[in-house]
Design a protein around this motif. Structure first.
Motif, PDB file in Angstrom:
ATOM      1  N   GLY A 152      78.414  36.655  50.038  1.00  0.00           N
ATOM      2  CA  GLY A 152      79.768  36.182  49.693  1.00  0.00           C
ATOM      3  C   GLY A 152      80.674  35.742  50.703  1.00  0.00           C
ATOM      4  O   GLY A 152      81.828  35.403  50.722  1.00  0.00           O
ATOM      5  N   TYR A 154      81.250  32.771  52.699  1.00  0.00           N
ATOM      6  CA  TYR A 154      80.715  31.458  52.828  1.00  0.00           C
ATOM      7  C   TYR A 154      81.647  30.870  54.109  1.00  0.00           C
ATOM      8  O   TYR A 154      81.118  29.716  54.598  1.00  0.00           O
ATOM      9  CB  TYR A 154      81.296  30.584  51.497  1.00  0.00           C
ATOM     10  CG  TYR A 154      82.690  30.714  51.112  1.00  0.00           C
ATOM     11  CD1 TYR A 154      83.484  29.671  51.773  1.00  0.00           C
ATOM     12  CD2 TYR A 154      83.241  31.405  50.576  1.00  0.00           C
ATOM     13  CE1 TYR A 154      84.897  29.634  51.626  1.00  0.00           C
ATOM     14  CE2 TYR A 154      84.613  31.495  50.131  1.00  0.00           C
ATOM     15  CZ  TYR A 154      85.302  30.429  50.469  1.00  0.00           C
ATOM     16  OH  TYR A 154      86.611  30.633  50.401  1.00  0.00           O
ATOM     17  N   CYS A 183      77.364  27.803  47.187  1.00  0.00           N
ATOM     18  CA  CYS A 183      78.523  27.187  46.464  1.00  0.00           C
ATOM     19  C   CYS A 183      78.564  27.588  45.196  1.00  0.00           C
ATOM     20  O   CYS A 183      79.652  27.711  44.548  1.00  0.00           O
ATOM     21  CB  CYS A 183      78.472  26.040  46.975  1.00  0.00           C
ATOM     22  SG  CYS A 183      78.695  25.396  48.704  1.00  0.00           S
ATOM     23  N   GLN A 186      79.766  30.875  43.883  1.00  0.00           N
ATOM     24  CA  GLN A 186      81.041  31.511  44.248  1.00  0.00           C
ATOM     25  C   GLN A 186      82.011  31.454  43.060  1.00  0.00           C
ATOM     26  O   GLN A 186      81.862  30.930  41.965  1.00  0.00           O
ATOM     27  CB  GLN A 186      81.807  30.609  45.555  1.00  0.00           C
ATOM     28  CG  GLN A 186      80.860  30.508  46.741  1.00  0.00           C
ATOM     29  CD  GLN A 186      80.652  32.101  47.360  1.00  0.00           C
ATOM     30  OE1 GLN A 186      81.907  32.747  47.618  1.00  0.00           O
ATOM     31  NE2 GLN A 186      79.579  32.265  47.696  1.00  0.00           N
ATOM     32  N   SER A 187      83.137  32.006  43.106  1.00  0.00           N
ATOM     33  CA  SER A 187      84.005  32.198  41.705  1.00  0.00           C
ATOM     34  C   SER A 187      84.684  30.859  41.634  1.00  0.00           C
ATOM     35  O   SER A 187      85.120  30.566  40.454  1.00  0.00           O
ATOM     36  CB  SER A 187      85.049  33.266  42.157  1.00  0.00           C
ATOM     37  OG  SER A 187      85.790  33.092  43.313  1.00  0.00           O
TER      38      SER A 187
END
Length: 515
Positions: A152, A154, A183, A186-187
């Motif tokens: 996580g 990034y 990507c 990710q949230s």
């Protein structure tokens, strides 16, 4: 027999052969890796290094690869240190750039994440490579970015990506796929739109269907919660048509009546001039998943019609690969279970059982969870029994489904019994804690959980003690059996029938590609 070989060989080597560094053939040392579990291999390797046994380049690299793949980073790096120590400067320069060595380094680095997600070890591992004179090439940079994205982190992943040019390197297709997949997970995938679009252009330029699929997946993940399904479907199909031939979906598209779907494809075809790619199975699965989602939004009947259509096309080119995977059938199973269509869900299980894609643990978890959600505890437990009777072992998701189901049904005794199968680190899962918080009788629940904890710890200690004693006896037995060899140990100048046997070529020299 296999478990007996390693301790027996170690004792024989220690008592009779260790004085001759080259008495063991590389074939023998190479194949020890196949015969030993990782715990025995660590013990065997420590002894062989202490005895200064001669290792060839390929053999040591084979050990490093085995330790690296098992997540034993310390021993894997020790193998590389030994490899460097056994070469002079000139010889090391001749082998340090070999691709096999770099692939082993990539394995060590990547698998360092398998044990407790030790992302923090990545800088130290890279430093070890650099200290040994191993050049950090695009392969290793890709692994660093992969580890960062998986953790996580990034910003670090893109920092490494942006530093490639200054280090004289160019990203390859794997670089883009790694970052784009990261990507997507990710949230907020939308924040990476510019990079994703760049990846799409790269996919077109190099005509890579897998990178194009990664972009399609990114698009799907970005808009998966968008309420405007028709609009998203239009853009998804248009994106699909920019990259892929519609031949696999031809029959599917012809039979679909939904407004806009064919328009999206036709609009792209008018402006499309470059040659289209054959879609990988994953690209087809993404679009099928989209269609299932669309059908769910309209009616239960539409999902059933879509499923029947899928079965009709299951043996056609393109769909055949999807039909062999349980994942595709599980998508329909999940859709039926969401709508509580248990007759249709049962039919999916039946079709899977009779077809090439047998129900897996995820299939049973989905089916069991659906019954728990509708408070049909006995039916859910019956699904669990069927799963076990068919030889499918439960995973941690299975026990999570059971615990949440029992919590909803206020079956505290069964919560305690099931909790004994849950690993300690998984007991703090947020979903599980929220489910347990809904249990009314808090005092009884706490007592059941405490009883379960005590029993689980006692059972774990008993098992650990038993295994430790068995391990001690296994090694001690051979120590006593071969104690007579100490007086007959082979001296530095003596010959030995073992030497002749070990150097006789009973098989081909381990190939480089075996590492």
């Amino acid at each position: 027999m296999q478990r007996s070989f390693v301790p027996a060989f170690r004792i024989i080597h220690q008592k009779a052969l260790a004085k001759r560094r080259d008495i063991c053939s590389q074939d023998l040392l190479y194949n020890v890796v196949k015969l030993a579990d990782i715990k025995d291999l660590k013990r065997m390797f420590d002894h062989l290094v202490e005895a200064r046994t001669r290792f060839g380049f390929d053999t040591l690299l084979h050990y490093a690869n085995a330790f690296g793949a098992a997540g034993e980073t310390k021993h894997a790096l020790r193998c590389l240190d030994e490899l460097r120590a056994r070469h002079d400067t000139v010889a090391w320069q001749a082998v340090v750039d070999r691709q096999r060595l770099h692939w082993t380094c990539a394995t060590i680095l990547r698998k360092s994440m398998t044990k407790s997600k030790k992302y923090h070890e990545t800088p130290n591992i890279i430093a070890s490579f650099v200290r040994l004179g191993i050049k950090v090439d695009i392969l290793l940079y890709n692994v660093v970015m992969h580890n960062a994205m998986e953790a996580g982190d990034y910003p670090i992943a893109f920092k490494v990506y942006n530093a490639l040019e200054s280090n004289g390197l160019k990203p390859d297709k794997h670089t883009y796929s790694i970052l784009l997949n990261g990507c997507s997970s990710q949230s907020s995938p939308a924040m990476f739109q510019r990079f994703a679009q760049h990846c799409a252009e790269v996919a077109k330029d190099i005509k890579d269907p897998w990178l194009a699929t990664d972009f399609l997946y990114y698009y799907y993940m970005r808009y998966q919660n968008d309420p405007e399904l028709d609009r998203i479907s239009f853009f998804m199909w248009r994106t699909y048509s920019e990259f892929f031939s519609e031949s696999s979906f031809e029959q599917f598209l012809v039979s679909r009546k939904r407004k806009g779907l064919r328009d999206a494809v036709n609009e792209t075809r008018v402006t499309q001039s470059s040659a289209l790619l054959e879609p990988p199975p994953m690209a087809l699965y993404i679009m099928l998943q989209l269609e299932i989602k669309m059908a769910l939004a309209y009616s239960n009947q539409r999902v059933l019609l879509l499923y029947q259509q899928f079965k009709e096309l299951a043996n056609s080119p393109g769909f055949e690969a999807l039909a062999r995977s349980p994942t595709t059938w599980n998508a329909f199973l999940f859709a039926f279970c969401q709508k509580q269509q248990f007759a249709s869900a049962s039919q999916v299980i039946k079709d899977m059982t009779e077809g090439p894609a047998k129900p897996n643990v995820y299939s049973w978890n989905i089916f069991m969870q659906a019954f728990f959600k509708t408070s049909q505890v006995q039916a859910a437990e019956r699904v669990f029994e069927i799963m076990r009777s068919r030889g499918v072992d439960p995973d941690h998701f299975t026990y999570g489904v059971l615990l949440r189901g029992y919590a909803k049904a206020q079956l505290i005794d069964r919560i305690g019994d099931t909790m004994q199968h849950v690993k300690t680190e998984e007991e703090m899962d947020p979903d599980l804690l929220r489910a347990l918080a809904k249990v009314v009788d808090r005092r009884k629940l706490m007592l059941a959980l405490e009883t379960s904890r005590v029993e689980k710890e006692a059972r774990a200690k008993e098992q650990a003690d038993k295994e430790a004693e068995e391990e001690r006896q296994r090694w001690a037995r051979y120590d006593e059996t071969f104690s007579f060899l100490e007086e007959q140990s082979v001296g530095p100048e003596e010959s030995s029938p073992v030497r002749e046997a070990s150097t006789t070529k009973s098989s081909k020299e381990p190939p480089d590609s075996g590492i």
